[in-house]
Motif scaffolding. Structure first.
Motif, PDB file in Angstrom:
ATOM      1  N   GLN A 188       0.036  18.441   8.193  1.00  0.00           N
ATOM      2  CA  GLN A 188      -0.697  17.213   8.464  1.00  0.00           C
ATOM      3  C   GLN A 188       0.004  15.988   7.883  1.00  0.00           C
ATOM      4  O   GLN A 188       0.092  14.944   8.530  1.00  0.00           O
ATOM      5  CB  GLN A 188      -2.117  17.310   7.885  1.00  0.00           C
ATOM      6  N   LEU A 189       0.502  16.115   6.652  1.00  0.00           N
ATOM      7  CA  LEU A 189       1.071  14.965   5.951  1.00  0.00           C
ATOM      8  C   LEU A 189       2.518  14.690   6.344  1.00  0.00           C
ATOM      9  O   LEU A 189       2.945  13.532   6.391  1.00  0.00           O
ATOM     10  CB  LEU A 189       0.991  15.197   4.435  1.00  0.00           C
ATOM     11  N   ILE A 190       3.298  15.756   6.619  1.00  0.00           N
ATOM     12  CA  ILE A 190       4.703  15.592   7.049  1.00  0.00           C
ATOM     13  C   ILE A 190       4.929  16.469   8.266  1.00  0.00           C
ATOM     14  O   ILE A 190       5.521  17.548   8.185  1.00  0.00           O
ATOM     15  CB  ILE A 190       5.697  15.995   5.939  1.00  0.00           C
ATOM     16  N   PRO A 191       4.471  16.040   9.426  1.00  0.00           N
ATOM     17  CA  PRO A 191       4.582  16.894  10.621  1.00  0.00           C
ATOM     18  C   PRO A 191       6.010  17.225  11.016  1.00  0.00           C
ATOM     19  O   PRO A 191       6.242  18.197  11.729  1.00  0.00           O
ATOM     20  CB  PRO A 191       3.870  16.062  11.704  1.00  0.00           C
ATOM     21  N   ASN A 192       6.984  16.427  10.537  1.00  0.00           N
ATOM     22  CA  ASN A 192       8.380  16.697  10.885  1.00  0.00           C
ATOM     23  C   ASN A 192       9.048  17.681   9.923  1.00  0.00           C
ATOM     24  O   ASN A 192      10.239  17.982  10.063  1.00  0.00           O
ATOM     25  CB  ASN A 192       9.182  15.392  10.895  1.00  0.00           C
ATOM     26  N   ALA A 193       8.298  18.206   8.942  1.00  0.00           N
ATOM     27  CA  ALA A 193       8.870  19.187   8.012  1.00  0.00           C
ATOM     28  C   ALA A 193       9.231  20.466   8.762  1.00  0.00           C
ATOM     29  O   ALA A 193       8.499  20.915   9.642  1.00  0.00           O
ATOM     30  CB  ALA A 193       7.876  19.487   6.893  1.00  0.00           C
ATOM     31  N   GLU A 194      10.349  21.067   8.389  1.00  0.00           N
ATOM     32  CA  GLU A 194      10.822  22.303   9.009  1.00  0.00           C
ATOM     33  C   GLU A 194      10.603  23.459   8.042  1.00  0.00           C
ATOM     34  O   GLU A 194      10.758  23.309   6.827  1.00  0.00           O
ATOM     35  CB  GLU A 194      12.295  22.175   9.373  1.00  0.00           C
ATOM     36  N   ILE A 195      10.254  24.618   8.577  1.00  0.00           N
ATOM     37  CA  ILE A 195       9.878  25.761   7.743  1.00  0.00           C
ATOM     38  C   ILE A 195      11.059  26.701   7.545  1.00  0.00           C
ATOM     39  O   ILE A 195      11.727  27.101   8.502  1.00  0.00           O
ATOM     40  CB  ILE A 195       8.701  26.521   8.382  1.00  0.00           C
ATOM     41  N   LEU A 196      11.306  27.030   6.280  1.00  0.00           N
ATOM     42  CA  LEU A 196      12.335  27.990   5.901  1.00  0.00           C
ATOM     43  C   LEU A 196      11.619  29.195   5.273  1.00  0.00           C
ATOM     44  O   LEU A 196      10.920  29.055   4.264  1.00  0.00           O
ATOM     45  CB  LEU A 196      13.302  27.364   4.895  1.00  0.00           C
ATOM     46  N   VAL A 197      11.758  30.364   5.869  1.00  0.00           N
ATOM     47  CA  VAL A 197      11.033  31.555   5.422  1.00  0.00           C
ATOM     48  C   VAL A 197      11.920  32.400   4.512  1.00  0.00           C
ATOM     49  O   VAL A 197      13.075  32.684   4.851  1.00  0.00           O
ATOM     50  CB  VAL A 197      10.570  32.407   6.627  1.00  0.00           C
ATOM     51  N   ASP A 217       0.835  -1.201   0.000  1.00  0.00           N
ATOM     52  CA  ASP A 217       0.000   0.000   0.000  1.00  0.00           C
ATOM     53  C   ASP A 217       0.868   1.249   0.000  1.00  0.00           C
ATOM     54  O   ASP A 217       2.003   1.248   0.463  1.00  0.00           O
ATOM     55  CB  ASP A 217      -0.911   0.020   1.238  1.00  0.00           C
ATOM     56  N   LYS A 218       0.299   2.338  -0.499  1.00  0.00           N
ATOM     57  CA  LYS A 218       1.009   3.609  -0.534  1.00  0.00           C
ATOM     58  C   LYS A 218       1.129   4.193   0.866  1.00  0.00           C
ATOM     59  O   LYS A 218       0.238   4.043   1.686  1.00  0.00           O
ATOM     60  CB  LYS A 218       0.250   4.610  -1.413  1.00  0.00           C
ATOM     61  N   GLU A 219       2.216   4.866   1.099  1.00  0.00           N
ATOM     62  CA  GLU A 219       2.379   5.644   2.316  1.00  0.00           C
ATOM     63  C   GLU A 219       3.376   6.749   2.028  1.00  0.00           C
ATOM     64  O   GLU A 219       4.107   6.698   1.039  1.00  0.00           O
ATOM     65  CB  GLU A 219       2.845   4.770   3.485  1.00  0.00           C
ATOM     66  N   ILE A 220       3.382   7.744   2.865  1.00  0.00           N
ATOM     67  CA  ILE A 220       4.327   8.842   2.696  1.00  0.00           C
ATOM     68  C   ILE A 220       5.590   8.488   3.471  1.00  0.00           C
ATOM     69  O   ILE A 220       5.586   8.477   4.710  1.00  0.00           O
ATOM     70  CB  ILE A 220       3.719  10.161   3.198  1.00  0.00           C
ATOM     71  N   PRO A 221       6.685   8.160   2.773  1.00  0.00           N
ATOM     72  CA  PRO A 221       7.886   7.683   3.472  1.00  0.00           C
ATOM     73  C   PRO A 221       8.491   8.711   4.416  1.00  0.00           C
ATOM     74  O   PRO A 221       9.086   8.352   5.426  1.00  0.00           O
ATOM     75  CB  PRO A 221       8.850   7.343   2.329  1.00  0.00           C
ATOM     76  N   PHE A 222       8.304  10.004   4.097  1.00  0.00           N
ATOM     77  CA  PHE A 222       8.920  11.060   4.912  1.00  0.00           C
ATOM     78  C   PHE A 222       8.201  11.259   6.241  1.00  0.00           C
ATOM     79  O   PHE A 222       8.703  11.957   7.118  1.00  0.00           O
ATOM     80  CB  PHE A 222       8.957  12.363   4.127  1.00  0.00           C
ATOM     81  N   ALA A 223       7.004  10.666   6.380  1.00  0.00           N
ATOM     82  CA  ALA A 223       6.243  10.803   7.623  1.00  0.00           C
ATOM     83  C   ALA A 223       6.530   9.671   8.596  1.00  0.00           C
ATOM     84  O   ALA A 223       6.037   9.687   9.721  1.00  0.00           O
ATOM     85  CB  ALA A 223       4.746  10.857   7.315  1.00  0.00           C
ATOM     86  N   ARG A 224       7.309   8.685   8.166  1.00  0.00           N
ATOM     87  CA  ARG A 224       7.644   7.586   9.070  1.00  0.00           C
ATOM     88  C   ARG A 224       8.499   8.108  10.231  1.00  0.00           C
ATOM     89  O   ARG A 224       9.373   8.958  10.038  1.00  0.00           O
ATOM     90  CB  ARG A 224       8.425   6.498   8.332  1.00  0.00           C
ATOM     91  N   PRO A 225       8.294   7.581  11.427  1.00  0.00           N
ATOM     92  CA  PRO A 225       9.099   8.032  12.576  1.00  0.00           C
ATOM     93  C   PRO A 225      10.598   7.849  12.375  1.00  0.00           C
ATOM     94  O   PRO A 225      11.392   8.638  12.861  1.00  0.00           O
ATOM     95  CB  PRO A 225       8.580   7.159  13.726  1.00  0.00           C
ATOM     96  N   GLY A 226      10.996   6.821  11.640  1.00  0.00           N
ATOM     97  CA  GLY A 226      12.422   6.559  11.458  1.00  0.00           C
ATOM     98  C   GLY A 226      13.018   7.172  10.214  1.00  0.00           C
ATOM     99  O   GLY A 226      14.165   6.879   9.860  1.00  0.00           O
ATOM    100  N   SER A 227      12.271   8.040   9.516  1.00  0.00           N
ATOM    101  CA  SER A 227      12.770   8.634   8.276  1.00  0.00           C
ATOM    102  C   SER A 227      14.015   9.484   8.530  1.00  0.00           C
ATOM    103  O   SER A 227      14.053  10.288   9.465  1.00  0.00           O
ATOM    104  CB  SER A 227      11.686   9.501   7.629  1.00  0.00           C
ATOM    105  N   LEU A 228      15.029   9.296   7.699  1.00  0.00           N
ATOM    106  CA  LEU A 228      16.272  10.058   7.821  1.00  0.00           C
ATOM    107  C   LEU A 228      16.318  11.234   6.843  1.00  0.00           C
ATOM    108  O   LEU A 228      17.329  11.919   6.743  1.00  0.00           O
ATOM    109  CB  LEU A 228      17.473   9.139   7.573  1.00  0.00           C
ATOM    110  N   THR A 229      15.239  11.447   6.105  1.00  0.00           N
ATOM    111  CA  THR A 229      15.192  12.549   5.144  1.00  0.00           C
ATOM    112  C   THR A 229      14.867  13.857   5.851  1.00  0.00           C
ATOM    113  O   THR A 229      13.887  13.946   6.583  1.00  0.00           O
ATOM    114  CB  THR A 229      14.135  12.293   4.059  1.00  0.00           C
TER     115      THR A 229
END
Length: 383
Positions: free
Chosen positions: A246-255, A107-119
């Motif tokens: 919502q989809l990638i809660p670990n994303a960091e914001i660059l302004v 099944d599809k999933e967003i790999p960057f949202a996994r807790p162990g993602s190193l991206t």
């Protein structure tokens, strides 16, 4: 009578070893690992016949693949000539390939949202349009890729998509059933709604469609193992910014902002959304900081200090340091690179804008990773 030297024919293992060094141009993995080698045989004269499975019949990179295979096999000792024939994977083979690429997940999933993602995921935001957010994004991506990192870019500015032109991408992505293989430009994987819209037609969608498009870009696209993913967000604090949280809660914001005071005030709102979405603010980039004149002096066309004002204001608001990561001067070569599809960090690396952008990219690439959301592999000790 003198002995006549005989040609030693290559073994099948030697041929497969050579093929293992050939990567699929889109998936960037060895064709031997992807099940793309149908057969490889050699006759008594050293002629090699290689049959290769394409993922789809209309694969746009089949000529590149044929050339790379021919080159690899020709280098094997004892090979006199190479003939490559192309076949197409069956539905069962494509299903197995998709499962393999998704790490065993059918099944599809967003790999960057996994807790162990190193991206490391950076969402590049701005309060208003016209501050050069997309130019900053593509140049950071190209600079990181040039330094050896595996980089992807999502053009999440659905209404104002511009990343394909700035990276020189004109073709459509290849689709393996419901999996999308992103085009590669300057060693950067990139996806944009502009690749699916005919001509220059506008995209007229409401919020739910925007969310679904972003979800597909993140979950349906095969990104592989990325070190960095950059998302070029639309200006403001609308649907896409909320969907990213919502989809990638670990994303960091660059302004991204300009020195102008009015632009700085608007940019603060784009950064302040981190308070509501519980995301981390990585910093601020000030674009169009000054114009360098022929005599070496600087003309501050849009004023000065806006980037530092945003950084200081967000630091007070967030309660944590939000640094000014860099100031990028006005440079016609930056604009020309965006129009031609060759980012200035590659086309004119010694220009003032390129030097400033590379410094920002280097700082983002070498930041220490936190442990938030990461599994530490610890278990409670028994008493």
């Amino acid at each position: 009578m003198d002995d006549v030297p005989t040609t030693v024919l290559p073994s099948r293992d030697a041929l497969l070893t050579a093929l293992s060094k050939v990567n699929d141009p889109e998936i960037r993995k060895p064709i031997t690992e992807l099940g793309m080698v149908k057969s490889v045989d050699v006759d008594d004269t050293g002629r090699v016949a290689a049959a290769i499975f394409l993922t789809v019949a209309g694969c746009p990179m089949k000529e590149t693949l044929t050339r790379d295979i021919t080159t690899a096999l020709s280098a094997v000792e004892g090979v006199s000539s190479v003939e490559v024939t192309l076949d197409v994977m069956s539905e069962e083979q494509r299903t197995a390939l998709k499962t393999q690429l998704r790490g065993g997940q059918a099944d599809k999933e967003i790999p960057f949202a996994r807790p162990g993602s190193l991206t490391r995921v950076y969402a590049v935001a701005s309060g208003k349009g016209g501050v050069g957010k997309s130019s900053v994004t593509v140049n950071l991506a190209a600079s990181m890729a040039a330094s050896g990192l595996r980089v992807g870019v999502v053009d999440a500015d659905v209404y104002g998509f511009s990343v394909p032109r700035m990276l020189g991408v004109s073709g459509r992505p290849t689709q393996v059933d419901d999996m999308i293989l992103p085009p590669l430009a300057h060693d950067v994987k990139v996806i944009s709604i502009g690749m699916f819209v005919p001509g220059n037609q506008p995209v007229v969608w409401r919020g739910p469609m925007l969310h679904r498009a972003l979800q597909q870009f993140l979950g349906d696209v095969f990104w592989g193992d990325l070190d960095v993913l950059l998302l070029d967000l639309p200006p403001g604090t609308g649907d896409i910014a909320i969907s990213v949280a919502q989809l990638i809660p670990n994303a960091e914001i660059l302004v991204v902002t300009t020195p102008q005071q009015a632009a700085a005030e608007v940019a603060e709102r784009a950064g302040a959304i981190a308070l509501q979405t519980h995301q981390r603010l990585v910093g601020v980039v000030e674009n169009m900081s000054w114009l360098e004149l022929p005599d070496g002096s600087r003309q501050e066309i849009f004023g000065s200090g806006g980037g530092q004002i945003v950084a200081d204001s967000l630091t007070r608001l967030i309660g944590a340091p939000v640094p000014l990561l860099g100031q990028v001067p006005l440079d016609t070569r930056l604009r020309e690179g965006g129009d031609s599809g060759l980012p200035v960090v590659l086309g004119d690396p010694d220009s003032a804008a390129a030097v400033a952008l590379r410094a920002v990219a280097r700082g983002l690439s070498t930041r220490a990773r936190g442990l938030a959301g990461r599994s530490l592999g610890l278990t409670p000790a028994g008493r």
